[in-house]
Design an enzyme around this catalytic site. Structure first.
Site, PDB file in Angstrom:
ATOM      1  N   CYS A   2     -62.840  36.276   6.578  1.00 23.14           N
ATOM      2  CA  CYS A   2     -62.836  37.054   5.336  1.00 23.14           C
ATOM      3  C   CYS A   2     -61.422  37.323   4.827  1.00 23.14           C
ATOM      4  O   CYS A   2     -60.484  37.431   5.617  1.00 23.14           O
ATOM      5  CB  CYS A   2     -63.509  38.390   5.572  1.00 23.14           C
ATOM      6  SG  CYS A   2     -65.155  38.232   6.238  1.00 23.14           S
ATOM      7  N   ARG A  27     -58.429  30.247   4.674  1.00 22.37           N
ATOM      8  CA  ARG A  27     -58.947  30.991   5.821  1.00 22.37           C
ATOM      9  C   ARG A  27     -60.409  30.639   6.119  1.00 22.37           C
ATOM     10  O   ARG A  27     -60.927  30.989   7.175  1.00 22.37           O
ATOM     11  CB  ARG A  27     -58.844  32.498   5.568  1.00 22.37           C
ATOM     12  CG  ARG A  27     -57.417  33.019   5.598  1.00 22.37           C
ATOM     13  CD  ARG A  27     -57.350  34.423   5.048  1.00 22.37           C
ATOM     14  NE  ARG A  27     -58.183  35.352   5.793  1.00 22.37           N
ATOM     15  CZ  ARG A  27     -57.780  36.051   6.830  1.00 22.37           C
ATOM     16  NH1 ARG A  27     -56.557  35.899   7.291  1.00 22.37           N
ATOM     17  NH2 ARG A  27     -58.589  36.899   7.434  1.00 22.37           N
ATOM     18  N   TRP A  73     -66.829  35.460   5.211  1.00 17.20           N
ATOM     19  CA  TRP A  73     -67.274  34.509   6.218  1.00 17.20           C
ATOM     20  C   TRP A  73     -68.337  35.254   7.016  1.00 17.20           C
ATOM     21  O   TRP A  73     -68.032  36.239   7.692  1.00 17.20           O
ATOM     22  CB  TRP A  73     -66.097  34.102   7.099  1.00 17.20           C
ATOM     23  CG  TRP A  73     -66.406  33.021   8.080  1.00 17.20           C
ATOM     24  CD1 TRP A  73     -66.740  31.725   7.806  1.00 17.20           C
ATOM     25  CD2 TRP A  73     -66.384  33.121   9.506  1.00 17.20           C
ATOM     26  NE1 TRP A  73     -66.929  31.026   8.966  1.00 17.20           N
ATOM     27  CE2 TRP A  73     -66.716  31.848  10.024  1.00 17.20           C
ATOM     28  CE3 TRP A  73     -66.108  34.153  10.390  1.00 17.20           C
ATOM     29  CZ2 TRP A  73     -66.786  31.600  11.385  1.00 17.20           C
ATOM     30  CZ3 TRP A  73     -66.170  33.906  11.751  1.00 17.20           C
ATOM     31  CH2 TRP A  73     -66.505  32.639  12.243  1.00 17.20           C
ATOM     32  N   ASN A  99     -63.147  43.641   5.850  1.00 19.96           N
ATOM     33  CA  ASN A  99     -62.999  42.589   6.865  1.00 19.96           C
ATOM     34  C   ASN A  99     -63.198  43.249   8.222  1.00 19.96           C
ATOM     35  O   ASN A  99     -62.727  44.376   8.425  1.00 19.96           O
ATOM     36  CB  ASN A  99     -61.584  41.997   6.857  1.00 19.96           C
ATOM     37  CG  ASN A  99     -61.353  41.064   5.691  1.00 19.96           C
ATOM     38  OD1 ASN A  99     -62.245  40.822   4.900  1.00 19.96           O
ATOM     39  ND2 ASN A  99     -60.144  40.550   5.587  1.00 19.96           N
ATOM     40  N   GLY A 100     -63.845  42.550   9.146  1.00 18.61           N
ATOM     41  CA  GLY A 100     -64.020  43.106  10.486  1.00 18.61           C
ATOM     42  C   GLY A 100     -65.495  43.287  10.802  1.00 18.61           C
ATOM     43  O   GLY A 100     -66.363  42.762  10.105  1.00 18.61           O
ATOM     44  N   GLU A 478     -56.869  18.837  24.059  1.00 17.95           N
ATOM     45  CA  GLU A 478     -56.416  19.079  22.693  1.00 17.95           C
ATOM     46  C   GLU A 478     -56.807  17.914  21.771  1.00 17.95           C
ATOM     47  O   GLU A 478     -57.247  18.127  20.644  1.00 17.95           O
ATOM     48  CB  GLU A 478     -54.894  19.324  22.696  1.00 17.95           C
ATOM     49  CG  GLU A 478     -54.265  19.529  21.326  1.00 17.95           C
ATOM     50  CD  GLU A 478     -54.851  20.671  20.500  1.00 17.95           C
ATOM     51  OE1 GLU A 478     -55.677  21.444  21.012  1.00 17.95           O
ATOM     52  OE2 GLU A 478     -54.497  20.758  19.314  1.00 17.95           O
ATOM     53  N   LYS A 482     -59.281  18.381  18.524  1.00 18.95           N
ATOM     54  CA  LYS A 482     -58.882  18.002  17.155  1.00 18.95           C
ATOM     55  C   LYS A 482     -59.896  17.047  16.545  1.00 18.95           C
ATOM     56  O   LYS A 482     -60.291  17.206  15.401  1.00 18.95           O
ATOM     57  CB  LYS A 482     -57.511  17.308  17.135  1.00 18.95           C
ATOM     58  CG  LYS A 482     -56.262  18.114  17.236  1.00 18.95           C
ATOM     59  CD  LYS A 482     -55.970  19.118  16.188  1.00 18.95           C
ATOM     60  CE  LYS A 482     -56.586  20.448  16.545  1.00 18.95           C
ATOM     61  NZ  LYS A 482     -55.725  21.443  17.093  1.00 18.95           N
ATOM     62  N   GLU A 485     -63.226  18.764  15.746  1.00 19.10           N
ATOM     63  CA  GLU A 485     -63.069  19.783  14.712  1.00 19.10           C
ATOM     64  C   GLU A 485     -63.066  19.206  13.301  1.00 19.10           C
ATOM     65  O   GLU A 485     -63.684  19.765  12.401  1.00 19.10           O
ATOM     66  CB  GLU A 485     -61.734  20.476  15.006  1.00 19.10           C
ATOM     67  CG  GLU A 485     -61.480  21.729  14.251  1.00 19.10           C
ATOM     68  CD  GLU A 485     -60.169  22.379  14.690  1.00 19.10           C
ATOM     69  OE1 GLU A 485     -59.440  21.826  15.547  1.00 19.10           O
ATOM     70  OE2 GLU A 485     -59.867  23.456  14.154  1.00 19.10           O
ATOM     71  N   HIS A 501     -68.225  11.083  39.143  1.00 19.03           N
ATOM     72  CA  HIS A 501     -69.115  12.087  39.739  1.00 19.03           C
ATOM     73  C   HIS A 501     -70.247  12.472  38.785  1.00 19.03           C
ATOM     74  O   HIS A 501     -70.782  13.574  38.873  1.00 19.03           O
ATOM     75  CB  HIS A 501     -68.302  13.306  40.180  1.00 19.03           C
ATOM     76  CG  HIS A 501     -67.287  12.949  41.230  1.00 19.03           C
ATOM     77  ND1 HIS A 501     -67.637  12.653  42.521  1.00 19.03           N
ATOM     78  CD2 HIS A 501     -65.944  12.778  41.145  1.00 19.03           C
ATOM     79  CE1 HIS A 501     -66.537  12.344  43.211  1.00 19.03           C
ATOM     80  NE2 HIS A 501     -65.491  12.401  42.391  1.00 19.03           N
TER      81      HIS A 501
HETATM   82  C1  F6R Z   1     -57.996  24.481  16.695  1.00 19.65           C
HETATM   83  C2  F6R Z   1     -57.571  25.839  16.349  1.00 19.65           C
HETATM   84  C3  F6R Z   1     -58.131  26.965  17.124  1.00 19.65           C
HETATM   85  C4  F6R Z   1     -57.065  28.067  17.335  1.00 19.65           C
HETATM   86  C5  F6R Z   1     -57.700  29.303  17.979  1.00 19.65           C
HETATM   87  C6  F6R Z   1     -56.680  30.388  18.265  1.00 19.65           C
HETATM   88  O1  F6R Z   1     -57.353  23.526  15.913  1.00 19.65           O
HETATM   89  O2  F6R Z   1     -56.816  26.041  15.439  1.00 19.65           O
HETATM   90  O3  F6R Z   1     -58.667  26.548  18.338  1.00 19.65           O
HETATM   91  O4  F6R Z   1     -56.051  27.549  18.140  1.00 19.65           O
HETATM   92  O5  F6R Z   1     -58.692  29.808  17.124  1.00 19.65           O
HETATM   93  O6  F6R Z   1     -56.073  30.835  17.109  1.00 19.65           O
HETATM   94  P1  F6R Z   1     -54.742  31.677  17.183  1.00 19.65           P
HETATM   95  O7  F6R Z   1     -53.679  30.789  17.737  1.00 19.65           O
HETATM   96  O8  F6R Z   1     -54.452  32.092  15.778  1.00 19.65           O
HETATM   97  O9  F6R Z   1     -54.998  32.832  18.084  1.00 19.65           O
END
Ligand code: F6R
Length: 605
Positions: A2, A27, A73, A99-100, A478, A482, A485, A501
């Protein structure tokens, strides 16, 4: 996640609100809305869907000069017009964006229904606006104190009162909120870029603080309602630095910014080929540390794993790396001899912040590694190392990851030096290697055509594996994250020796396997693991040093990276993986910067 924006001044509020919301689009959101005071009434226009839908709906509907806006969101209640913000109180007097998450909203809602209130949405936020009506005593501050005394959870709230067209109010707890100061006009926002176009002078509100905002004044109060004075900060980022600068997507721009981001993160912290993070950590304390806990989410967690591995190897201190979402529920073994490192690009991730507090509560000192100055984790930590990646807009994190690794690496060196484990000659050597990273990253970036071709080859796969040994298996995590995602292709990262295994059953000729091999001692092992998947028909891609001839000979396709010390290899190995995910997403026609279902900053649990 949000976003909030608010305005009071002489301009048409809808224009400022909609342009601010546009800046917050990165965001992630599923609906949006604005509320504007006009003729002693509040016009609320909101809708499910993206901002274009809202902008179309707003048209020239409002002319008022005071209002609040929101991108939502969904957390409570599905994305729909009714659940979008702003919400009006039942009598239509108050209009609110939030927000929250309000944890006790169900009890409060029951209580309010018992008093005759009707609700139009499924949100927790509508409860808050009705509490403003319930506790309305004619004094905005005292009403707010009564409301915040009732609600439990996290909030950044903006409220307007239709009978008060001279001012509006904001209050926050565990959710970011800033006030922007202009001439004859003032602003609020959950994120600075939303209002940077209008002002660079910002108050960053702390937990519990309330601000009463009029055209010419910003009055700030602590949670007890006492007026306080806060430092006005001048934000030095230009709006341009938050824009794409000619790249097709923010993600590609951010991938390409990594050499510069690494240089900036090293800048001022290397003196005479030694590291000085200026943390003022007491030597005796550093020597007393008998354990390191690393707490972070997602990509930040993987950055922690890369260096956690090295800390154990080089400093011989036990390291526990935890997902922040699990950490506090695991009754972690933490005490005053544990150093906790929290890593968060945004500095606002709810789970990471909760992990920080859990560790602190158990007596541990906290080092925060974050990209956002004055973010919540930065303010609550004992020591802060800021990464200098600049704003990261694409949801998929890239430059934050590599700058987190370099910051952690510097921390490792500083701890090793203070504990008399690393000598000057070794550190000098490592410093030189760190300084060589930007140039070597640049070489990989210039070779991206090869990776583009590979993206074409894998784009129709329904599943992929990333395999590696040792720290390479963390780079695999990682790389797989990526790819999942942004390309929406299922990808799994596996320690290569574990395949036999059970998981080997999934390897067929339509499952490509990407193998990372940067470790000399484990080279023969990864090569035989590649042979295992090749036998099952998989096409194989290798990522490794440019002169790793045995590995090159084993795989079908190879992505070379320049040679660097093995400790720093994850910083280079990840670049082709980021590019592969990026180009695969592009060829699939996906929304690269805003992948489905995801948000940039996860400020709820
Ligand atoms: C993946 C990604 C997320 C953030 C995670 C933590 O590409 O961006 O996995 O790394 O949500 O976010 P931060 O670093 O802002 O705490």
């Amino acid at each position: 996640m949000c976003g909030i924006v608010g305005y009071i001044g002489d301009k048409k509020a809808q224009d400022v609100l909609l342009s601010g919301l546009k800046r917050l689009e990165y965001r992630g959101y599923d609906s949006a809305g604005i509320g504007v005071i006009e003729d002693n009434d509040i016009k609320v226009i909101k809708s499910k869907g993206n901002l274009a839908v809202l902008i179309n709906k707003v048209g020239d509907e409002t002319i008022g000069t005071q209002g609040i806006g929101h991108t939502r969101w969904a957390t409570h209640g599905k994305p729909c017009d009714e659940n979008s913000h702003p919400h009006l109180s039942e009598n239509g007097k108050f209009c609110l964006v939030h927000n929250g998450i309000i944890e006790n909203y169900l009890e409060l809602k029951k209580e309010l229904i018992g008093k005759g209130y009707n609700f139009k949405s499924d949100t927790d936020s509508e409860v808050i606006v009705n509490l403003f009506q319930l506790f309305d005593d004619g004094d905005f501050i005292s009403t707010t104190k009564k409301v915040t005394g009732k609600i439990e959870g996290s909030y950044a709230i903006g409220v307007i009162d239709k009978e008060n067209s001279d001012e509006f109010l904001v209050v926050r707890k565990d959710s970011p909120l800033v006030v922007g100061v202009g001439r004859g006009e003032n602003f609020i926002a959950s994120d600075i870029p939303a209002i940077l176009e209008y002002t660079k002078n910002i108050y960053i509100l702390d937990d519990g603080e309330i601000a009463l905002i009029s055209r010419d004044d910003v009055k700030i109060f602590d949670k007890a309602g006492n007026r306080i004075t806060k430092k006005l900060r001048e934000i030095t980022w230009s709006l341009e630095s938050a824009e794409k600068q000619g790249y097709e997507h923010f993600m590609l721009k951010e991938i390409n910014e990594q050499p510069e981001a690494i240089r900036k993160t090293l800048a001022g912290r290397i003196k005479n080929d030694l590291v000085d993070l200026n943390l003022n950590m007491d030597d005796a304390y550093v020597k007393s540390i008998n354990k390191i806990a690393i707490v972070a989410c997602g990509t930040a967690n993987y950055a922690g794993r890369v260096v956690g591995h090295l800390i154990e190897d080089k400093l011989r201190i036990p390291v526990l790396v935890s997902y922040a979402s699990e950490f506090r529920y695991n009754n972690p073994i933490i005490d005053e001899k544990t150093l906790t490192i929290v890593i968060s690009q945004s500095g606002e991730t709810a789970d990471t912040l909760a992990g920080l507090r859990e560790s602190k509560g158990r007596g541990s000192k906290i080092v925060a590694i974050t990209n956002v100055v004055e973010s919540s984790v930065a303010r609550e930590a004992d020591y802060v190392i800021y990464t200098q990646a600049g704003p990261e807009i694409a949801v998929a994190s890239t430059k934050a990851y590599t700058t987190q690794i370099i910051a952690l690496f510097m921390l490792l060196i500083e701890l090793g030096f203070k504990r008399d484990i690393l000598d000057v000659a070794t550190i000098n050597e490592w410093v030189k290697e760190m300084q060589s990273v930007p140039e070597k990253m640049q070489l990989i970036l210039e070779n991206s055509q090869l990776i583009k071709n590979y993206a074409e080859q894998i784009k129709d796969s329904s599943s992929l594996f990333f395999i590696g040994r040792g720290v390479d298996s963390v780079s695999c995590l990682e790389g797989a994250l990526k790819l999942k995602e942004i390309s929406y292709i299922h990808a799994e990262a596996y320690p290569a020796g574990e395949l036999k295994h059970g998981t080997l059953a999934l390897i067929t000729d339509d499952v490509p396997v990407i193998a990372i091999g940067t470790n000399k001692v484990l080279m023969d092992k990864i090569i035989s693991n590649i042979a295992e998947v090749k036998t099952r028909g998989a096409s194989t891609y290798g990522v490794g040093f440019e002169d790793e001839n045995k590995l090159i000979a084993e795989v079908d396709y190879y992505i070379p990276i320049p040679r660097i010390s093995e400790a720093l290899a994850p910083l280079l190995a990840v670049i082709p993986l980021q590019l592969l995910a990026y180009y695969t997403s592009v060829v699939k026609g996906n929304d690269v910067d805003k992948p489905r279902n995801l948000a940039k900053s996860v400020t709820v649990e």
